[in-house]
Design a protein around this motif. Structure first.
Motif, PDB file in Angstrom:
ATOM      1  N   HIS A  36       7.060 -21.774  -7.493  1.00  0.00           N
ATOM      2  CA  HIS A  36       6.827 -20.364  -7.178  1.00  0.00           C
ATOM      3  C   HIS A  36       5.355 -20.003  -7.375  1.00  0.00           C
ATOM      4  O   HIS A  36       4.688 -20.597  -8.214  1.00  0.00           O
ATOM      5  CB  HIS A  36       7.674 -19.471  -8.091  1.00  0.00           C
ATOM      6  N   PRO A  37       4.887 -19.009  -6.631  1.00  0.00           N
ATOM      7  CA  PRO A  37       3.531 -18.529  -6.887  1.00  0.00           C
ATOM      8  C   PRO A  37       3.442 -17.904  -8.276  1.00  0.00           C
ATOM      9  O   PRO A  37       4.416 -17.350  -8.782  1.00  0.00           O
ATOM     10  CB  PRO A  37       3.315 -17.455  -5.816  1.00  0.00           C
ATOM     11  N   GLY A  38       2.267 -17.981  -8.863  1.00  0.00           N
ATOM     12  CA  GLY A  38       2.008 -17.297 -10.120  1.00  0.00           C
ATOM     13  C   GLY A  38       1.619 -15.853  -9.825  1.00  0.00           C
ATOM     14  O   GLY A  38       1.618 -15.418  -8.674  1.00  0.00           O
ATOM     15  N   PRO A  39       1.252 -15.094 -10.846  1.00  0.00           N
ATOM     16  CA  PRO A  39       0.909 -13.679 -10.648  1.00  0.00           C
ATOM     17  C   PRO A  39      -0.182 -13.448  -9.600  1.00  0.00           C
ATOM     18  O   PRO A  39      -0.051 -12.561  -8.753  1.00  0.00           O
ATOM     19  CB  PRO A  39       0.450 -13.228 -12.034  1.00  0.00           C
ATOM     20  N   HIS A  40      -1.246 -14.230  -9.636  1.00  0.00           N
ATOM     21  CA  HIS A  40      -2.325 -14.036  -8.654  1.00  0.00           C
ATOM     22  C   HIS A  40      -1.853 -14.423  -7.255  1.00  0.00           C
ATOM     23  O   HIS A  40      -2.210 -13.774  -6.268  1.00  0.00           O
ATOM     24  CB  HIS A  40      -3.565 -14.834  -9.056  1.00  0.00           C
ATOM     25  N   GLY A  41      -1.050 -15.462  -7.152  1.00  0.00           N
ATOM     26  CA  GLY A  41      -0.498 -15.867  -5.852  1.00  0.00           C
ATOM     27  C   GLY A  41       0.386 -14.783  -5.255  1.00  0.00           C
ATOM     28  O   GLY A  41       0.295 -14.473  -4.071  1.00  0.00           O
ATOM     29  N   TYR A  42       1.250 -14.199  -6.106  1.00  0.00           N
ATOM     30  CA  TYR A  42       2.098 -13.110  -5.624  1.00  0.00           C
ATOM     31  C   TYR A  42       1.257 -11.899  -5.223  1.00  0.00           C
ATOM     32  O   TYR A  42       1.576 -11.205  -4.257  1.00  0.00           O
ATOM     33  CB  TYR A  42       3.123 -12.701  -6.685  1.00  0.00           C
ATOM     34  N   ALA A  43       0.179 -11.633  -5.945  1.00  0.00           N
ATOM     35  CA  ALA A  43      -0.686 -10.501  -5.607  1.00  0.00           C
ATOM     36  C   ALA A  43      -1.332 -10.702  -4.237  1.00  0.00           C
ATOM     37  O   ALA A  43      -1.393  -9.765  -3.427  1.00  0.00           O
ATOM     38  CB  ALA A  43      -1.756 -10.307  -6.681  1.00  0.00           C
ATOM     39  N   LEU A  44      -1.798 -11.923  -3.956  1.00  0.00           N
ATOM     40  CA  LEU A  44      -2.377 -12.216  -2.639  1.00  0.00           C
ATOM     41  C   LEU A  44      -1.342 -12.051  -1.536  1.00  0.00           C
ATOM     42  O   LEU A  44      -1.614 -11.490  -0.468  1.00  0.00           O
ATOM     43  CB  LEU A  44      -2.946 -13.630  -2.607  1.00  0.00           C
ATOM     44  N   TRP A  45      -0.151 -12.562  -1.782  1.00  0.00           N
ATOM     45  CA  TRP A  45       0.934 -12.474  -0.811  1.00  0.00           C
ATOM     46  C   TRP A  45       1.305 -11.007  -0.565  1.00  0.00           C
ATOM     47  O   TRP A  45       1.458 -10.570   0.576  1.00  0.00           O
ATOM     48  CB  TRP A  45       2.110 -13.257  -1.340  1.00  0.00           C
ATOM     49  N   ALA A  46       1.426 -10.227  -1.628  1.00  0.00           N
ATOM     50  CA  ALA A  46       1.784  -8.811  -1.508  1.00  0.00           C
ATOM     51  C   ALA A  46       0.730  -8.044  -0.719  1.00  0.00           C
ATOM     52  O   ALA A  46       1.063  -7.183   0.100  1.00  0.00           O
ATOM     53  CB  ALA A  46       1.960  -8.195  -2.896  1.00  0.00           C
ATOM     54  N   GLU A  47      -0.532  -8.362  -0.942  1.00  0.00           N
ATOM     55  CA  GLU A  47      -1.594  -7.675  -0.205  1.00  0.00           C
ATOM     56  C   GLU A  47      -1.526  -7.989   1.288  1.00  0.00           C
ATOM     57  O   GLU A  47      -1.689  -7.097   2.129  1.00  0.00           O
ATOM     58  CB  GLU A  47      -2.965  -8.059  -0.763  1.00  0.00           C
ATOM     59  N   ALA A  48      -1.254  -9.253   1.623  1.00  0.00           N
ATOM     60  CA  ALA A  48      -1.128  -9.633   3.034  1.00  0.00           C
ATOM     61  C   ALA A  48       0.053  -8.905   3.680  1.00  0.00           C
ATOM     62  O   ALA A  48      -0.054  -8.407   4.810  1.00  0.00           O
ATOM     63  CB  ALA A  48      -0.959 -11.144   3.161  1.00  0.00           C
ATOM     64  N   LEU A  49       1.168  -8.818   2.967  1.00  0.00           N
ATOM     65  CA  LEU A  49       2.330  -8.105   3.504  1.00  0.00           C
ATOM     66  C   LEU A  49       2.046  -6.612   3.630  1.00  0.00           C
ATOM     67  O   LEU A  49       2.402  -5.990   4.637  1.00  0.00           O
ATOM     68  CB  LEU A  49       3.546  -8.336   2.608  1.00  0.00           C
ATOM     69  N   ALA A  50       1.396  -6.039   2.627  1.00  0.00           N
ATOM     70  CA  ALA A  50       1.075  -4.611   2.667  1.00  0.00           C
ATOM     71  C   ALA A  50       0.178  -4.285   3.853  1.00  0.00           C
ATOM     72  O   ALA A  50       0.383  -3.266   4.525  1.00  0.00           O
ATOM     73  CB  ALA A  50       0.418  -4.179   1.356  1.00  0.00           C
ATOM     74  N   ASP A  51      -0.801  -5.141   4.120  1.00  0.00           N
ATOM     75  CA  ASP A  51      -1.674  -4.921   5.279  1.00  0.00           C
ATOM     76  C   ASP A  51      -0.865  -4.878   6.568  1.00  0.00           C
ATOM     77  O   ASP A  51      -1.090  -4.021   7.427  1.00  0.00           O
ATOM     78  CB  ASP A  51      -2.744  -6.006   5.382  1.00  0.00           C
ATOM     79  N   GLN A  52       0.083  -5.788   6.722  1.00  0.00           N
ATOM     80  CA  GLN A  52       0.885  -5.821   7.943  1.00  0.00           C
ATOM     81  C   GLN A  52       1.808  -4.611   8.042  1.00  0.00           C
ATOM     82  O   GLN A  52       2.032  -4.091   9.137  1.00  0.00           O
ATOM     83  CB  GLN A  52       1.688  -7.120   8.020  1.00  0.00           C
ATOM     84  N   ILE A  53       2.329  -4.141   6.925  1.00  0.00           N
ATOM     85  CA  ILE A  53       3.173  -2.942   6.936  1.00  0.00           C
ATOM     86  C   ILE A  53       2.355  -1.734   7.360  1.00  0.00           C
ATOM     87  O   ILE A  53       2.778  -0.934   8.199  1.00  0.00           O
ATOM     88  CB  ILE A  53       3.821  -2.721   5.551  1.00  0.00           C
ATOM     89  N   VAL A  54       1.159  -1.596   6.790  1.00  0.00           N
ATOM     90  CA  VAL A  54       0.283  -0.472   7.126  1.00  0.00           C
ATOM     91  C   VAL A  54      -0.079  -0.503   8.608  1.00  0.00           C
ATOM     92  O   VAL A  54      -0.009   0.519   9.301  1.00  0.00           O
ATOM     93  CB  VAL A  54      -0.983  -0.494   6.229  1.00  0.00           C
ATOM     94  N   ILE A  55      -0.430  -1.672   9.123  1.00  0.00           N
ATOM     95  CA  ILE A  55      -0.763  -1.808  10.546  1.00  0.00           C
ATOM     96  C   ILE A  55       0.460  -1.471  11.402  1.00  0.00           C
ATOM     97  O   ILE A  55       0.355  -0.783  12.420  1.00  0.00           O
ATOM     98  CB  ILE A  55      -1.284  -3.227  10.849  1.00  0.00           C
ATOM     99  N   GLY A  56       1.641  -1.951  10.979  1.00  0.00           N
ATOM    100  CA  GLY A  56       2.869  -1.672  11.715  1.00  0.00           C
ATOM    101  C   GLY A  56       3.197  -0.197  11.778  1.00  0.00           C
ATOM    102  O   GLY A  56       3.834   0.274  12.719  1.00  0.00           O
ATOM    103  N   LEU A  57       2.759   0.558  10.788  1.00  0.00           N
ATOM    104  CA  LEU A  57       2.969   1.998  10.764  1.00  0.00           C
ATOM    105  C   LEU A  57       1.912   2.740  11.579  1.00  0.00           C
ATOM    106  O   LEU A  57       1.964   3.957  11.708  1.00  0.00           O
ATOM    107  CB  LEU A  57       2.965   2.514   9.322  1.00  0.00           C
ATOM    108  N   GLY A  58       0.946   1.997  12.113  1.00  0.00           N
ATOM    109  CA  GLY A  58      -0.067   2.606  12.967  1.00  0.00           C
ATOM    110  C   GLY A  58      -1.327   3.040  12.266  1.00  0.00           C
ATOM    111  O   GLY A  58      -2.151   3.740  12.837  1.00  0.00           O
ATOM    112  N   PHE A  59      -1.504   2.626  11.023  1.00  0.00           N
ATOM    113  CA  PHE A  59      -2.712   2.968  10.284  1.00  0.00           C
ATOM    114  C   PHE A  59      -3.682   1.787  10.316  1.00  0.00           C
ATOM    115  O   PHE A  59      -3.265   0.652  10.524  1.00  0.00           O
ATOM    116  CB  PHE A  59      -2.379   3.299   8.826  1.00  0.00           C
ATOM    117  N   PRO A  60      -4.967   2.025  10.073  1.00  0.00           N
ATOM    118  CA  PRO A  60      -5.908   0.898   9.992  1.00  0.00           C
ATOM    119  C   PRO A  60      -5.556  -0.012   8.815  1.00  0.00           C
ATOM    120  O   PRO A  60      -4.995   0.448   7.826  1.00  0.00           O
ATOM    121  CB  PRO A  60      -7.274   1.560   9.763  1.00  0.00           C
ATOM    122  N   SER A  61      -5.915  -1.266   8.931  1.00  0.00           N
ATOM    123  CA  SER A  61      -5.670  -2.238   7.860  1.00  0.00           C
ATOM    124  C   SER A  61      -6.317  -1.756   6.575  1.00  0.00           C
ATOM    125  O   SER A  61      -7.419  -1.218   6.581  1.00  0.00           O
ATOM    126  CB  SER A  61      -6.248  -3.591   8.256  1.00  0.00           C
TER     127      SER A  61
END
Length: 66
Positions: A36-61
């Motif tokens: 499993h990813p460690g805390p920093h790995g999960y943080a990187l993954w969460a940020e990548a997912l958050a960026d895609q969610i924000v873009i999907g909602l029509g907001f800038p990255s």
């Protein structure tokens, strides 16, 4: 992987690749169990997912926001 790509091509679905750091520096970002990813790995993954969610909602990255 083909199955994931097929699913990602359906309306309302998106395949979000792991951040480059997780692909290239995986050993340093993993938890003690080595699976499993460690805390920093999960943080990187969460940020990548958050960026895609924000873009999907029509907001800038978030990474492009000032």
């Amino acid at each position: 992987m083909r199955r994931w790509r097929r699913l990602a091509g359906q309306p309302g679905r998106l395949l979000v690749p792991l951040p480059a750091a997780l692909q290239h520096e995986a050993a340093a970002l993993m938890a003690e169990d080595g699976f499993h990813p460690g805390p920093h790995g999960y943080a990187l993954w969460a940020e990548a997912l958050a960026d895609q969610i924000v873009i999907g909602l029509g907001f800038p990255s978030r990474s492009m926001a000032t």
